[in-house]
Scaffold this motif. Structure first.
Motif, PDB file in Angstrom:
ATOM      1  N   ALA A 187      -9.175   5.562   6.986  1.00  5.71           N
ATOM      2  CA  ALA A 187      -9.064   4.643   8.120  1.00  5.71           C
ATOM      3  C   ALA A 187      -9.137   3.189   7.655  1.00  5.71           C
ATOM      4  O   ALA A 187      -8.375   2.333   8.120  1.00  5.71           O
ATOM      5  CB  ALA A 187     -10.171   4.938   9.136  1.00  5.71           C
ATOM      6  N   CYS A 188     -10.033   2.906   6.731  1.00  2.77           N
ATOM      7  CA  CYS A 188     -10.125   1.549   6.177  1.00  2.77           C
ATOM      8  C   CYS A 188      -8.860   1.184   5.410  1.00  2.77           C
ATOM      9  O   CYS A 188      -8.365   0.056   5.484  1.00  2.77           O
ATOM     10  CB  CYS A 188     -11.339   1.441   5.263  1.00  2.77           C
ATOM     11  SG  CYS A 188     -12.930   1.583   6.106  1.00  2.77           S
ATOM     12  N   TRP A 189      -8.341   2.135   4.652  1.00  7.81           N
ATOM     13  CA  TRP A 189      -7.160   1.884   3.833  1.00  7.81           C
ATOM     14  C   TRP A 189      -5.936   1.582   4.700  1.00  7.81           C
ATOM     15  O   TRP A 189      -5.171   0.649   4.432  1.00  7.81           O
ATOM     16  CB  TRP A 189      -6.888   3.102   2.947  1.00  7.81           C
ATOM     17  CG  TRP A 189      -5.926   2.841   1.836  1.00  7.81           C
ATOM     18  CD1 TRP A 189      -5.195   1.713   1.620  1.00  7.81           C
ATOM     19  CD2 TRP A 189      -5.597   3.738   0.778  1.00  7.81           C
ATOM     20  NE1 TRP A 189      -4.414   1.847   0.498  1.00  7.81           N
ATOM     21  CE2 TRP A 189      -4.638   3.082  -0.039  1.00  7.81           C
ATOM     22  CE3 TRP A 189      -5.996   5.020   0.437  1.00  7.81           C
ATOM     23  CZ2 TRP A 189      -4.090   3.671  -1.165  1.00  7.81           C
ATOM     24  CZ3 TRP A 189      -5.446   5.609  -0.696  1.00  7.81           C
ATOM     25  CH2 TRP A 189      -4.511   4.944  -1.489  1.00  7.81           C
ATOM     26  N   HIS A 221     -12.096  10.741   6.080  1.00  8.60           N
ATOM     27  CA  HIS A 221     -11.320  10.086   7.124  1.00  8.60           C
ATOM     28  C   HIS A 221     -11.728   8.624   7.274  1.00  8.60           C
ATOM     29  O   HIS A 221     -10.889   7.777   7.605  1.00  8.60           O
ATOM     30  CB  HIS A 221     -11.495  10.844   8.445  1.00  8.60           C
ATOM     31  CG  HIS A 221     -10.943  12.231   8.405  1.00  8.60           C
ATOM     32  ND1 HIS A 221     -10.868  13.045   9.516  1.00  8.60           N
ATOM     33  CD2 HIS A 221     -10.420  12.975   7.390  1.00  8.60           C
ATOM     34  CE1 HIS A 221     -10.349  14.211   9.195  1.00  8.60           C
ATOM     35  NE2 HIS A 221     -10.074  14.193   7.899  1.00  8.60           N
ATOM     36  N   ASP A 222     -12.997   8.329   7.031  1.00  6.45           N
ATOM     37  CA  ASP A 222     -13.459   6.941   7.117  1.00  6.45           C
ATOM     38  C   ASP A 222     -12.776   6.064   6.067  1.00  6.45           C
ATOM     39  O   ASP A 222     -12.351   4.938   6.358  1.00  6.45           O
ATOM     40  CB  ASP A 222     -14.979   6.872   6.926  1.00  6.45           C
ATOM     41  CG  ASP A 222     -15.737   7.364   8.146  1.00  6.45           C
ATOM     42  OD1 ASP A 222     -15.252   7.124   9.265  1.00  6.45           O
ATOM     43  OD2 ASP A 222     -16.799   7.977   7.981  1.00  6.45           O
ATOM     44  N   VAL A 223     -12.686   6.562   4.848  1.00  2.40           N
ATOM     45  CA  VAL A 223     -12.049   5.798   3.773  1.00  2.40           C
ATOM     46  C   VAL A 223     -10.570   5.578   4.079  1.00  2.40           C
ATOM     47  O   VAL A 223     -10.033   4.466   3.927  1.00  2.40           O
ATOM     48  CB  VAL A 223     -12.217   6.528   2.424  1.00  2.40           C
ATOM     49  CG1 VAL A 223     -11.346   5.892   1.344  1.00  2.40           C
ATOM     50  CG2 VAL A 223     -13.678   6.523   1.999  1.00  2.40           C
ATOM     51  N   GLY A 257      -6.021   0.749   7.923  1.00  3.41           N
ATOM     52  CA  GLY A 257      -6.292  -0.242   8.942  1.00  3.41           C
ATOM     53  C   GLY A 257      -6.282   0.294  10.355  1.00  3.41           C
ATOM     54  O   GLY A 257      -5.834  -0.393  11.280  1.00  3.41           O
ATOM     55  N   SER A 262       0.826  -1.213   0.000  1.00  9.30           N
ATOM     56  CA  SER A 262       0.000   0.000   0.000  1.00  9.30           C
ATOM     57  C   SER A 262       0.855   1.255   0.000  1.00  9.30           C
ATOM     58  O   SER A 262       0.624   2.193  -0.761  1.00  9.30           O
ATOM     59  CB  SER A 262      -0.929   0.002   1.214  1.00  9.30           C
ATOM     60  OG  SER A 262      -1.853  -1.053   1.142  1.00  9.30           O
ATOM     61  N   ASP A 304      -8.426   3.262  13.292  1.00  5.50           N
ATOM     62  CA  ASP A 304      -9.699   3.885  13.599  1.00  5.50           C
ATOM     63  C   ASP A 304      -9.796   5.258  12.943  1.00  5.50           C
ATOM     64  O   ASP A 304      -8.766   5.910  12.682  1.00  5.50           O
ATOM     65  CB  ASP A 304      -9.852   4.018  15.114  1.00  5.50           C
ATOM     66  CG  ASP A 304     -11.251   4.447  15.507  1.00  5.50           C
ATOM     67  OD1 ASP A 304     -12.160   3.597  15.454  1.00  5.50           O
ATOM     68  OD2 ASP A 304     -11.438   5.636  15.850  1.00  5.50           O
ATOM     69  N   ARG A 305     -11.006   5.708  12.693  1.00  6.83           N
ATOM     70  CA  ARG A 305     -11.213   7.020  12.081  1.00  6.83           C
ATOM     71  C   ARG A 305     -10.585   8.136  12.899  1.00  6.83           C
ATOM     72  O   ARG A 305     -10.004   9.080  12.350  1.00  6.83           O
ATOM     73  CB  ARG A 305     -12.711   7.283  11.913  1.00  6.83           C
ATOM     74  CG  ARG A 305     -13.040   8.620  11.262  1.00  6.83           C
ATOM     75  CD  ARG A 305     -14.541   8.860  11.242  1.00  6.83           C
ATOM     76  NE  ARG A 305     -14.873  10.083  10.540  1.00  6.83           N
ATOM     77  CZ  ARG A 305     -14.815  11.297  11.078  1.00  6.83           C
ATOM     78  NH1 ARG A 305     -14.412  11.442  12.328  1.00  6.83           N
ATOM     79  NH2 ARG A 305     -15.142  12.361  10.362  1.00  6.83           N
TER      80      ARG A 305
END
Length: 318
Positions: free
Chosen positions: A90-92, A86-88, A94, A13, A96-97
């Motif tokens: 955070a997923c990328w 920020h949610d996206v 790994g 990544s 928390d938001r």
């Protein structure tokens, strides 16, 4: 992850983010320079923050960071470039938001403080430094204001109407952009509410005093800055005044149009500079807190100018 002379060693990544300029808008070499420059500043501020508060545990105890500085920087760059939520992110990454929100809140001011890079060893952080730089190099500066759309303030706030732009009839903040004759960004001011006129913003930033008291500098501006020329001894050049409002002679119409087009053709470079800034989605429309807009604008201006300088240096070395 190790960044050394543009070499990236790390997980897939991180490598993908750094290697593809479309993701951050920056080359791997510029990102490596950012890590080397901003990383120690972030670490220093983080340690100072830990030492400034009363502790019940020894320094270093407790949960460890799951997001190293390089990842914090990359998350901030992706957020500024593409407006990723920020949610996206955070997923990328790994995490928390709230970790992403905290990381961006820490890194963005550090990027904003860097200023605009004009050569490898010269940074411009204030309008006074920009005027001095133009005077020393003999270059022509171009100034213009640009608006960034923001969320409407909540009902009941006393300053709610201040953000309504009379020009675009939308809620916005305004920044003043200064470029050189080639359209390279030299300065972006802190933001003002959209109702602030361009000429008022320039006066509040002290442009009149800097030009009147400083060395001879030529500044091109649009009609929104009419009047600054008289206040600065002719150093701010605006489009020609129209002397005839009605029934103008044909020869005058031709002369006025020729002068107006000549001025516009010289001033158009600032529009190109603003367009490069607006390629960063965070400046196309801002959906976050308005209080962060000044840092966002100045951070992006610093990053863009750094990359422009790096590209120019690379082209000259070929």
């Amino acid at each position: 992850m190790i960044l050394d002379h543009g070499l990236v060693v790390g997980n897939a990544s991180r490598a993908a983010i750094v290697s593809d300029r479309r993701i951050t808008g920056l080359s791997a070499g510029v990102i490596a320079e950012l890590v080397a420059e901003v990383g120690p500043l972030w670490h220093q501020r983080h340690q100072a923050k830990l030492a400034s508060r009363a502790r019940k545990r020894a320094a270093g105890a407790g949960a460890k960071h799951r997001l190293v500085f390089v990842d914090r920087l990359l998350a901030t760059l992706v957020h500024l470039r593409h407006g990723a939520t920020h949610d996206v992110l955070a997923c990328w990454f790994g995490v928390d938001r709230s970790t992403i929100t905290r990381a961006i809140g820490e890194v963005r001011p550090l990027l904003a403080e860097r200023g605009c890079t004009v050569t490898a060893g010269v940074r411009l952080r204030t309008l006074a430094e920009v005027v001095d730089y133009l005077g020393v190099t003999g270059q022509t500066g171009i100034v213009d204001g640009t608006e960034i759309r923001v969320r409407r303030p909540a009902a009941g706030r006393k300053d709610r109407d201040k953000f309504i732009s009379g020009k675009n009839k939308q809620n916005a903040v305004k920044t003043m952009v200064v470029t050189d004759g080639d359209g390279r960004v030299l300065f972006c001011s802190p933001t003002k509410p959209g109702s602030c006129a361009d000429i008022t913003h320039a006066r509040q930033l002290g442009l009149v005093k800097l030009l009147a008291d400083g060395s001879a500098v030529e500044i091109l501006a649009d009609a929104g800055y009419q009047g600054l020329g008289a206040q600065t001894g002719g150093r701010v050049i605006t489009p020609p005044h129209r002397k005839f409002k009605k029934s103008a002679p044909e020869w005058y119409e031709e002369m006025h149009e020729r002068q107006r087009k000549a001025h516009s053709s010289r001033r158009i470079r600032v529009e190109h500079g603003i367009a490069h800034l607006k390629n960063w989605r965070a400046l196309a429309r801002h959906l976050g807190r308005r209080e962060h807009m000044s840092d966002t604008v100045q951070a992006i201006a610093g990053l863009l100018s750094h990359q422009q300088t790096a590209d120019l240096t690379s082209a000259q070395q070929r």
